[in-house]
Structures are given as C-alpha cells and as structure tokens.
Design a protein around this motif. Structure first.
Motif, short mmCIF file in Angstrom:
data_model
loop_
_atom_site.label_atom_id
_atom_site.label_comp_id
_atom_site.label_asym_id
_atom_site.label_seq_id
_atom_site.Cartn_x
_atom_site.Cartn_y
_atom_site.Cartn_z
N SER A 4 2.21 -19.20 -1.73
CA SER A 4 2.85 -19.94 -2.91
C SER A 4 2.51 -18.73 -4.06
CB SER A 4 2.75 -21.23 -3.71
OG SER A 4 3.53 -22.05 -2.19
N LYS A 5 3.01 -18.35 -4.44
CA LYS A 5 2.28 -17.56 -6.01
C LYS A 5 1.71 -18.11 -7.02
CE LYS A 5 4.02 -13.82 -9.32
NZ LYS A 5 3.37 -12.90 -9.25
N MET A 6 0.83 -17.66 -7.56
CA MET A 6 -0.10 -18.79 -8.30
C MET A 6 -0.25 -17.43 -9.46
SD MET A 6 -2.03 -21.16 -7.21
CE MET A 6 -3.42 -21.37 -8.12
N ILE A 7 0.05 -18.56 -11.06
CA ILE A 7 -0.15 -17.70 -12.71
C ILE A 7 -1.05 -18.93 -13.10
CG2 ILE A 7 1.88 -16.77 -12.38
CD1 ILE A 7 1.52 -19.94 -13.89
N THR A 8 -0.97 -18.43 -14.14
CA THR A 8 -2.15 -18.62 -14.73
C THR A 8 -0.68 -19.17 -16.14
OG1 THR A 8 -3.97 -17.80 -14.83
CG2 THR A 8 -3.62 -19.36 -16.85
N ALA A 9 -0.37 -20.76 -16.28
CA ALA A 9 0.07 -20.94 -17.62
C ALA A 9 -0.27 -21.72 -18.62
CB ALA A 9 1.01 -21.95 -16.61
N MET A 10 0.05 -21.59 -19.44
CA MET A 10 -0.51 -22.07 -20.94
C MET A 10 0.44 -23.48 -21.43
SD MET A 10 -2.12 -21.04 -24.63
CE MET A 10 -0.42 -19.81 -24.66
N VAL A 11 -0.36 -24.71 -21.19
CA VAL A 11 0.06 -26.09 -21.98
C VAL A 11 0.32 -25.70 -22.81
CG1 VAL A 11 0.14 -27.87 -21.85
CG2 VAL A 11 -1.60 -27.40 -19.91
N GLU A 12 1.72 -25.96 -23.83
CA GLU A 12 2.26 -26.13 -25.23
C GLU A 12 2.27 -28.01 -24.88
OE1 GLU A 12 4.78 -22.44 -26.42
OE2 GLU A 12 4.96 -23.22 -25.23
N CYS A 13 2.97 -28.43 -24.42
CA CYS A 13 3.35 -30.35 -24.81
C CYS A 13 2.84 -31.21 -23.82
CB CYS A 13 5.11 -30.08 -24.50
SG CYS A 13 5.83 -29.00 -25.99
N PRO A 14 1.70 -32.28 -23.41
CA PRO A 14 1.35 -32.21 -22.97
C PRO A 14 2.07 -33.44 -22.02
CG PRO A 14 -0.28 -32.03 -24.23
CD PRO A 14 0.88 -31.74 -25.15
N LYS A 15 1.97 -33.57 -21.11
CA LYS A 15 2.49 -35.04 -19.89
C LYS A 15 2.56 -36.28 -21.68
CE LYS A 15 1.85 -37.98 -15.35
NZ LYS A 15 1.55 -37.53 -14.57
N GLY A 16 3.45 -36.88 -21.49
CA GLY A 16 3.50 -38.32 -21.65
C GLY A 16 3.70 -38.33 -23.58
N TYR A 17 3.29 -37.40 -23.72
CA TYR A 17 3.74 -36.55 -25.49
C TYR A 17 5.42 -36.68 -25.94
CZ TYR A 17 -1.09 -34.62 -26.33
OH TYR A 17 -2.67 -35.16 -26.87
N ASN A 18 5.70 -37.06 -26.97
CA ASN A 18 7.37 -37.22 -27.51
C ASN A 18 6.64 -36.14 -28.50
OD1 ASN A 18 5.97 -38.53 -29.52
ND2 ASN A 18 7.93 -39.37 -30.18
N GLN A 19 6.06 -35.15 -28.97
CA GLN A 19 5.67 -34.15 -29.50
C GLN A 19 6.09 -33.29 -29.03
OE1 GLN A 19 2.88 -35.38 -29.55
NE2 GLN A 19 2.02 -37.04 -31.22
N LYS A 20 6.90 -31.84 -29.57
CA LYS A 20 7.16 -30.44 -29.61
C LYS A 20 6.23 -29.32 -29.59
CE LYS A 20 9.92 -27.04 -27.03
NZ LYS A 20 8.91 -25.45 -27.75
#
Length: 160
Positions: A4-20
């Motif tokens: 599988s291809k590995m990439i680097t992602a940046m989190v904007e909205c964490p799991k469980g949050y209701n904010q975007k």
C-alpha cells in the motif's frame, strides 16, 4: 500482494469532534469553519493530503481509520487503502468531484492488518458513507459515492 502507498496526511478535524476546522495556508493556522449539528461528529480523524489539489481547489481529503483520535495539525503517516470517488452538488447546483481517500495510520495496532478497502469491516464502510452524506446534507449539499476504489486505484488517483 502490492504494498500500500504511504503518504503523510494532516489532521484538520479529530475523531469525535463536532467542530470543522480548516487549515488556513496564509495564516499557517487552523480556523473554526463550522459547528456540526448535535449528534453529528467526525467518526475518525479527517484531514487533507498536503501538497495536493482536488477539483474543488482544496487539498485532497482523507479520513484516517484508527482506534484513537489525534489533534488539528497532527501529521500522520498513512497507508492508503482505498477511496470513495464522489460527486458533490453545491448549493448553486454545480456538481464537482470531491473524493475521500481512506488511510490507516502506520502506527495503528487495531487496523494494522488492513491494506485494502475490501478488508475494512462493512459497518465502518457504511458509517463513512452515511457520515459524508449527512454532513453534506446539513450544509444543503448532496454527496454521492460514484465508485469505491481499491488501494491501487486510489494510489494512482493520488499520484495525478
């Protein structure tokens, strides 16, 4: 089996949050852009693939399947396991592609064996589709999955 291809992602909205949150490249900070309705939260960390650009002009979207959430701005090395190829219809009626890549953090223990979308539990796949559909409906938009891409197809799409 192909790796599988590995990439680097940046989190904007964490799991469980209701904010975007949206990353503001000019400010080099995160901006609160929306509060989701009661009961609607991000099922997993959601963010973007830095250095890419989708049809909507924003970096490509990615949701990271993991047992825990992180925080806005966290960089996560992910294995791409597939993508939801999707069309999004805006308030003005304009329809555009707005795919959602699906990755598994390289450090995940619970999902360490998952290398393709087909291996993901069906309930998680259904939850992802339902979340994106509901999330967009709340904003008056339509979100329609047109295809489910496997890891190889998703990696090719990411490489474009």
């Amino acid at each position: 089996m192909e790796q599988s291809k590995m990439i680097t992602a940046m989190v904007e909205c964490p799991k469980g949050y209701n904010q975007k949150f949206d990353y503001d490249p000019e400010e080099q900070r995160f901006r609160l852009s929306k509060i989701l309705p009661a009961g609607l939260v991000f099922p997993f960390d959601f963010g973007m693939v830095p250095g890419t650009k989708g049809e909507d002009g924003d970096p490509l979207d990615i949701i990271m399947i993991s047992e825990s959430g992180t925080f806005p701005g966290c960089l996560v090395d992910c294995r791409i396991i597939g993508a939801l190829q999707a069309e999004q219809t805006e308030l003005n009626g304009q329809t555009m592609r707005n795919d959602r890549f699906i990755g598994v953090p390289g450090v995940s223990q619970m999902f360490s064996e998952i290398t393709t979308l087909e291996q993901l539990p069906e309930a998680i796949g259904n939850q992802l589709e339902a979340f994106f559909k509901n999330y967009n409906e709340q904003a008056g938009k339509q979100f329609k999955v047109t295809a489910k891409l496997n890891a190889v197809q998703a990696a090719k799409l990411l490489g474009k």
